[in-house]
Write a protein that holds these residues in place. Structure first.
Motif, PDB file in Angstrom:
ATOM      1  N   MET A   1       0.843  -1.186   0.000  1.00 47.60           N
ATOM      2  CA  MET A   1       0.000   0.000   0.000  1.00 47.60           C
ATOM      3  C   MET A   1       0.881   1.241   0.000  1.00 47.60           C
ATOM      4  O   MET A   1       1.993   1.207   0.506  1.00 47.60           O
ATOM      5  N   PRO A   2       0.363   2.363  -0.535  1.00 52.15           N
ATOM      6  CA  PRO A   2       1.202   3.552  -0.631  1.00 52.15           C
ATOM      7  C   PRO A   2       1.516   4.190   0.701  1.00 52.15           C
ATOM      8  O   PRO A   2       2.403   5.013   0.793  1.00 52.15           O
ATOM      9  N   GLN A   3       0.813   3.829   1.741  1.00 57.77           N
ATOM     10  CA  GLN A   3       1.053   4.430   3.037  1.00 57.77           C
ATOM     11  C   GLN A   3       0.497   3.509   4.115  1.00 57.77           C
ATOM     12  O   GLN A   3      -0.251   2.596   3.846  1.00 57.77           O
ATOM     13  N   SER A   4       0.904   3.772   5.356  1.00 57.75           N
ATOM     14  CA  SER A   4       0.349   3.027   6.472  1.00 57.75           C
ATOM     15  C   SER A   4      -1.079   3.492   6.714  1.00 57.75           C
ATOM     16  O   SER A   4      -1.352   4.702   6.726  1.00 57.75           O
ATOM     17  N   LEU A   5      -1.996   2.557   6.871  1.00 61.56           N
ATOM     18  CA  LEU A   5      -3.396   2.901   7.081  1.00 61.56           C
ATOM     19  C   LEU A   5      -3.875   2.320   8.396  1.00 61.56           C
ATOM     20  O   LEU A   5      -3.520   1.200   8.759  1.00 61.56           O
ATOM     21  N   THR A   6      -4.708   3.097   9.093  1.00 57.59           N
ATOM     22  CA  THR A   6      -5.248   2.679  10.373  1.00 57.59           C
ATOM     23  C   THR A   6      -6.756   2.839  10.356  1.00 57.59           C
ATOM     24  O   THR A   6      -7.268   3.902   9.999  1.00 57.59           O
ATOM     25  N   ASP A   7      -7.483   1.785  10.729  1.00 55.97           N
ATOM     26  CA  ASP A   7      -8.926   1.864  10.892  1.00 55.97           C
ATOM     27  C   ASP A   7      -9.264   2.006  12.366  1.00 55.97           C
ATOM     28  O   ASP A   7      -8.703   1.299  13.214  1.00 55.97           O
ATOM     29  N   VAL A   8     -10.183   2.924  12.658  1.00 55.04           N
ATOM     30  CA  VAL A   8     -10.715   3.069  14.003  1.00 55.04           C
ATOM     31  C   VAL A   8     -12.174   2.641  13.959  1.00 55.04           C
ATOM     32  O   VAL A   8     -12.962   3.169  13.174  1.00 55.04           O
ATOM     33  N   HIS A   9     -12.519   1.643  14.775  1.00 55.47           N
ATOM     34  CA  HIS A   9     -13.865   1.073  14.805  1.00 55.47           C
ATOM     35  C   HIS A   9     -14.573   1.562  16.061  1.00 55.47           C
ATOM     36  O   HIS A   9     -14.126   1.298  17.177  1.00 55.47           O
ATOM     37  N   VAL A  10     -15.671   2.276  15.860  1.00 57.79           N
ATOM     38  CA  VAL A  10     -16.357   2.922  16.968  1.00 57.79           C
ATOM     39  C   VAL A  10     -17.773   2.374  17.084  1.00 57.79           C
ATOM     40  O   VAL A  10     -18.530   2.378  16.108  1.00 57.79           O
ATOM     41  N   SER A  11     -18.127   1.885  18.262  1.00 59.85           N
ATOM     42  CA  SER A  11     -19.503   1.481  18.533  1.00 59.85           C
ATOM     43  C   SER A  11     -20.274   2.704  19.026  1.00 59.85           C
ATOM     44  O   SER A  11     -19.843   3.379  19.964  1.00 59.85           O
ATOM     45  N   ILE A  12     -21.395   2.987  18.381  1.00 61.47           N
ATOM     46  CA  ILE A  12     -22.184   4.148  18.754  1.00 61.47           C
ATOM     47  C   ILE A  12     -23.635   3.730  18.957  1.00 61.47           C
ATOM     48  O   ILE A  12     -24.049   2.651  18.530  1.00 61.47           O
ATOM     49  N   SER A  13     -24.409   4.571  19.596  1.00 61.17           N
ATOM     50  CA  SER A  13     -25.790   4.218  19.921  1.00 61.17           C
ATOM     51  C   SER A  13     -26.629   4.150  18.651  1.00 61.17           C
ATOM     52  O   SER A  13     -26.330   4.800  17.644  1.00 61.17           O
ATOM     53  N   GLY A  14     -27.683   3.364  18.719  1.00 60.02           N
ATOM     54  CA  GLY A  14     -28.569   3.202  17.573  1.00 60.02           C
ATOM     55  C   GLY A  14     -29.123   4.504  17.026  1.00 60.02           C
ATOM     56  O   GLY A  14     -29.061   4.752  15.813  1.00 60.02           O
ATOM     57  N   PRO A  15     -29.677   5.377  17.891  1.00 61.61           N
ATOM     58  CA  PRO A  15     -30.224   6.643  17.372  1.00 61.61           C
ATOM     59  C   PRO A  15     -29.170   7.507  16.689  1.00 61.61           C
ATOM     60  O   PRO A  15     -29.447   8.136  15.659  1.00 61.61           O
ATOM     61  N   ILE A  16     -27.957   7.555  17.250  1.00 62.84           N
ATOM     62  CA  ILE A  16     -26.903   8.367  16.641  1.00 62.84           C
ATOM     63  C   ILE A  16     -26.465   7.752  15.317  1.00 62.84           C
ATOM     64  O   ILE A  16     -26.256   8.452  14.321  1.00 62.84           O
ATOM     65  N   ALA A  17     -26.335   6.424  15.272  1.00 65.57           N
ATOM     66  CA  ALA A  17     -25.959   5.747  14.023  1.00 65.57           C
ATOM     67  C   ALA A  17     -26.991   6.011  12.940  1.00 65.57           C
ATOM     68  O   ALA A  17     -26.647   6.300  11.787  1.00 65.57           O
ATOM     69  N   ALA A  18     -28.265   5.915  13.304  1.00 70.68           N
ATOM     70  CA  ALA A  18     -29.324   6.175  12.323  1.00 70.68           C
ATOM     71  C   ALA A  18     -29.292   7.618  11.852  1.00 70.68           C
ATOM     72  O   ALA A  18     -29.465   7.902  10.664  1.00 70.68           O
ATOM     73  N   ALA A  19     -29.047   8.549  12.787  1.00 65.08           N
ATOM     74  CA  ALA A  19     -29.000   9.963  12.425  1.00 65.08           C
ATOM     75  C   ALA A  19     -27.841  10.240  11.469  1.00 65.08           C
ATOM     76  O   ALA A  19     -27.989  10.981  10.491  1.00 65.08           O
ATOM     77  N   MET A  20     -26.679   9.632  11.713  1.00 62.70           N
ATOM     78  CA  MET A  20     -25.519   9.837  10.844  1.00 62.70           C
ATOM     79  C   MET A  20     -25.747   9.223   9.468  1.00 62.70           C
ATOM     80  O   MET A  20     -25.260   9.735   8.453  1.00 62.70           O
TER      81      MET A  20
END
Length: 219
Positions: A1-20
């Protein structure tokens, strides 16, 4: 890959996930809050950040070239391993489902526009449902990933709504497929840079997993 990549996995509340999910500007603002100031007028692009929200699993994935100091939305951090030629894996992707048809101009007009150093482009149109499997296969082939056609799933077309402030929407589909990396450099660049339009709004991030024994399993 052209660069180092980092994934951040965030658990969020259902209402906030739906809103996003329903207001992509809200998701964009949340992710941008994790970035340092001073990145100019296009901070997401300048930082090389991609994101994806899944309201079903209440899971936000943010991909950084490197995680900023003091990031506010840290969850589970994983580093993406480099990809190799002939590596088989399963991918998932939410992608803008539009294409630009070939321009149908008389040759003399085409030549005149080109002589002025300009270009004529047709307006983007939604990819017809019957064309989507081949369209997806071609898009992925261009980034060095050859899919196993029988593994391909494509959701119904939906609108990624940009919220009341922007009042726009992006036609999109969710895609999963198993396939093989045939160009590791091109695929690595797509992992870093995403695919298609709407990257500010949670589209274009390729999520990967090693090919699973169950074809129905999701990354």
């Amino acid at each position: 890959m052209p660069q180092s990549l980092t994934d951040v996995h965030v658990s969020i509340s259902g209402p906030i996930a739906a809103a996003m999910h329903n207001d992509r500007q809200l998701g964009h603002s949340h992710v941008m809050a994790s970035l340092p100031p001073g990145l100019g007028t296009s901070p997401r692009s300048a930082a090389g950040v991609l994101w994806h929200i899944d309201p079903r699993t209440q899971h936000l994935t943010v991909r950084y070239p490197s995680v900023p100091a003091g990031v506010t939305n840290l969850g589970v951090v994983t580093s993406l391993a480099s990809v190799d030629i002939a590596e088989r894996m399963r991918i998932a992707l939410s992608i803008n489902c539009q294409k630009t048809p070939p321009a149908r101009l008389p040759q003399h007009l085409h030549d005149a526009i080109k002589a002025e150093g300009k270009a004529y482009r047709s307006r983007m149109v939604i990819v017809p449902k019957s064309d989507r499997p081949d369209w997806i296969a071609r898009r992925l082939s261009r980034i060095g990933f050859e899919i196993e056609q029988e593994s391909l799933t494509i959701s119904k077309l939906y609108s990624a709504q940009l919220g009341p402030r922007r009042r726009g929407r992006i036609p999109a589909v969710d895609v999963t497929a198993t396939g093989t990396v045939v160009d590791a450099e091109a695929f690595g660049e797509a992992l870093a840079g995403g695919i298609g339009k709407g990257k500010n709004f949670g589209l274009g991030l390729i999520r990967t997993s090693t090919a699973l024994t169950s074809q129905g399993a999701q990354p």
